[in-house]
Design an enzyme around this catalytic site. Sequence first.
Site, PDB file in Angstrom:
ATOM      1  CB  SER A 134      40.625  16.431  45.373  1.00 53.45           C
ATOM      2  OG  SER A 134      40.693  15.992  46.016  1.00 53.45           O
ATOM      3  CE  LYS A 160      37.045  17.150  45.500  1.00 56.42           C
ATOM      4  NZ  LYS A 160      36.806  16.828  44.401  1.00 56.42           N
ATOM      5  CE  LYS A 162      38.439  13.119  47.850  1.00 58.37           C
ATOM      6  NZ  LYS A 162      36.809  13.457  46.785  1.00 58.37           N
ATOM      7  CG  ASP A 187      34.036  15.517  47.111  1.00 61.40           C
ATOM      8  OD1 ASP A 187      32.933  15.543  46.659  1.00 61.40           O
ATOM      9  OD2 ASP A 187      34.758  15.131  45.670  1.00 61.40           O
ATOM     10  CD  GLU A 212      33.364  17.515  44.054  1.00 64.71           C
ATOM     11  OE1 GLU A 212      33.874  18.559  44.592  1.00 64.71           O
ATOM     12  OE2 GLU A 212      33.261  16.386  43.494  1.00 64.71           O
ATOM     13  CG  ASP A 237      32.449  14.420  40.970  1.00 65.35           C
ATOM     14  OD1 ASP A 237      31.787  13.712  39.892  1.00 65.35           O
ATOM     15  OD2 ASP A 237      33.377  14.515  41.942  1.00 65.35           O
ATOM     16  CE  LYS A 261      35.388  13.806  39.533  1.00 66.22           C
ATOM     17  NZ  LYS A 261      35.256  12.957  40.926  1.00 66.22           N
ATOM     18  N   GLY A 289      38.494  15.679  38.667  1.00 70.93           N
ATOM     19  CA  GLY A 289      39.903  15.047  38.285  1.00 70.93           C
ATOM     20  C   GLY A 289      39.669  13.465  39.093  1.00 70.93           C
TER      21      GLY A 289
HETATM   22  O1  OSB Z   1      34.990  13.168  44.060  1.00 71.20           O
HETATM   23  O2  OSB Z   1      36.181  14.545  42.607  1.00 71.20           O
HETATM   24  C1  OSB Z   1      35.884  13.721  43.804  1.00 71.20           C
HETATM   25  C2  OSB Z   1      38.875  11.429  43.227  1.00 71.20           C
HETATM   26  C3  OSB Z   1      39.004  10.316  42.323  1.00 71.20           C
HETATM   27  C4  OSB Z   1      37.581  10.018  42.568  1.00 71.20           C
HETATM   28  C5  OSB Z   1      36.829  10.611  42.723  1.00 71.20           C
HETATM   29  C6  OSB Z   1      37.074  12.086  43.083  1.00 71.20           C
HETATM   30  C7  OSB Z   1      38.793  12.523  43.217  1.00 71.20           C
HETATM   31  C8  OSB Z   1      39.397  13.457  43.928  1.00 71.20           C
HETATM   32  C9  OSB Z   1      40.787  14.107  43.152  1.00 71.20           C
HETATM   33  O3  OSB Z   1      38.879  14.706  43.952  1.00 71.20           O
HETATM   34  C10 OSB Z   1      40.755  14.252  41.517  1.00 71.20           C
HETATM   35  C11 OSB Z   1      41.750  14.442  41.973  1.00 71.20           C
HETATM   36  O4  OSB Z   1      43.403  14.935  41.785  1.00 71.20           O
HETATM   37  O5  OSB Z   1      42.337  13.911  39.938  1.00 71.20           O
HETATM   38 MG    MG Z   2      33.849  14.494  43.774  1.00 67.56          MG
END
Ligand code: OSB
Ligand code: MG
Length: 369
Positions: A134, A160, A162, A187, A212, A237, A261, A289
């Site tokens: 991500s 992924k 953001k 996402d 997402e 999520d 998660k 994550g």
């Molecule tokens: O939305 O998946 C998410 C990190 C912190 C809070 C929310 C998210 C995320 C990530 C990173 O997308 C995932 C990772 O590399 O652990």
């Molecule tokens: Mg997410």
Amino acid sequence: MRLARVDLYRLNLPMLTPFETSFGTESDKDFLLVEASDGEHSGWGECVASAGPFYSEETTKTALVILMDHLLGRLEGEVADPQEASERMSAVRLNPMAKSAIETALWDLSARRKGVSLSRLIGGTRTKVPVGISIGIQPSSAALVEQMKRRLDQGYQRIKIKIKPGYDVEIVRAVRRALPDVPLMVDANSAYTLADTKRLKALDDFGLMMIEQPLGHDDLIDHAALQAELKTAICLDESIRSAHILEQAHAIGALRVVNIKIGRLGGLGESLKTVAAARRLGLDVWCGGMLESGVGRALNVAITSLEGFTLPGDTAATSRYFGEDIADPPFELTVDGCLAVPEGPGLGVDVIKERVLRHAVDHQVWTAS
Ligand code: OSB
Ligand code: MG
């Protein structure tokens, strides 16, 4: 098992690079680590709440208070297994990340007492798990593409990115021009509303694996309306807080993919139920994550060793996040873009106490009466 003592460490662990999402930027990892001891063995759990209440309403500090004032006292005396601990804590409403942290420590403790790996204990079959990465919001599309190329060279199997309003269609177009065939998803972390439907529909042109959590964290109905308009699969999520909510979301057509998660779902027990429900409903499943340390990372890898996981997760190698982690050995990417599932007892990583103490900004102890 019988808990003798629980240590709660609040840590501040420096991250290699800040991580930016539609809701903010994280530069250091502020989190709670739970050590549960029966007097002979210790089990570890990581709380995935962060410093501020932006991904969810919990924070590191609220989790500390809920654990000390409302959860740990319910675990006095003989506790048959982590499921029983979870039932005893169920009178406390919500606070899933606080509950999950102690539940995980108990799963680790029971697996260590039995001398088996957590993956084994929950029925995992894979010895390695495929991983994606991500990538946070970058200063420009050129910077994003450069970062993506570097990660693909390292072996990550899907990317992924953001997105947020104003950093979306044009960015994805630029990425697709440079990297037309990369397995790609976006996402939004709840940054849009149904009023943005036209903008979100424009993403249908880019062959994304999924989008997402485009809409509100508690808005299944609008997600169903949006999914009816989109070709691209919606993954939820933030919205999926239990197996039951997943079933309801599926019943109204709000998603095609689920992000698991463990912290958001309140523990490994509820997560196992949610994975089973998703597979029964024919949904794709992957493990999200929360920028975890080695303890939370080991937990994510353990659950991803289950057959129910159909797509690469977000749990990247340790080197993507930290110079020095608090657990050894670090998770390293294999040549085929996987992380190996630890085979040692419990989570299969060793928490290094000296590092925990060095990064600790608070330490509280609960003892059984
Ligand atoms: O939305 O998946 C998410 C990190 C912190 C809070 C929310 C998210 C995320 C990530 C990173 O997308 C995932 C990772 O590399 O652990
Ligand atoms: Mg997410």
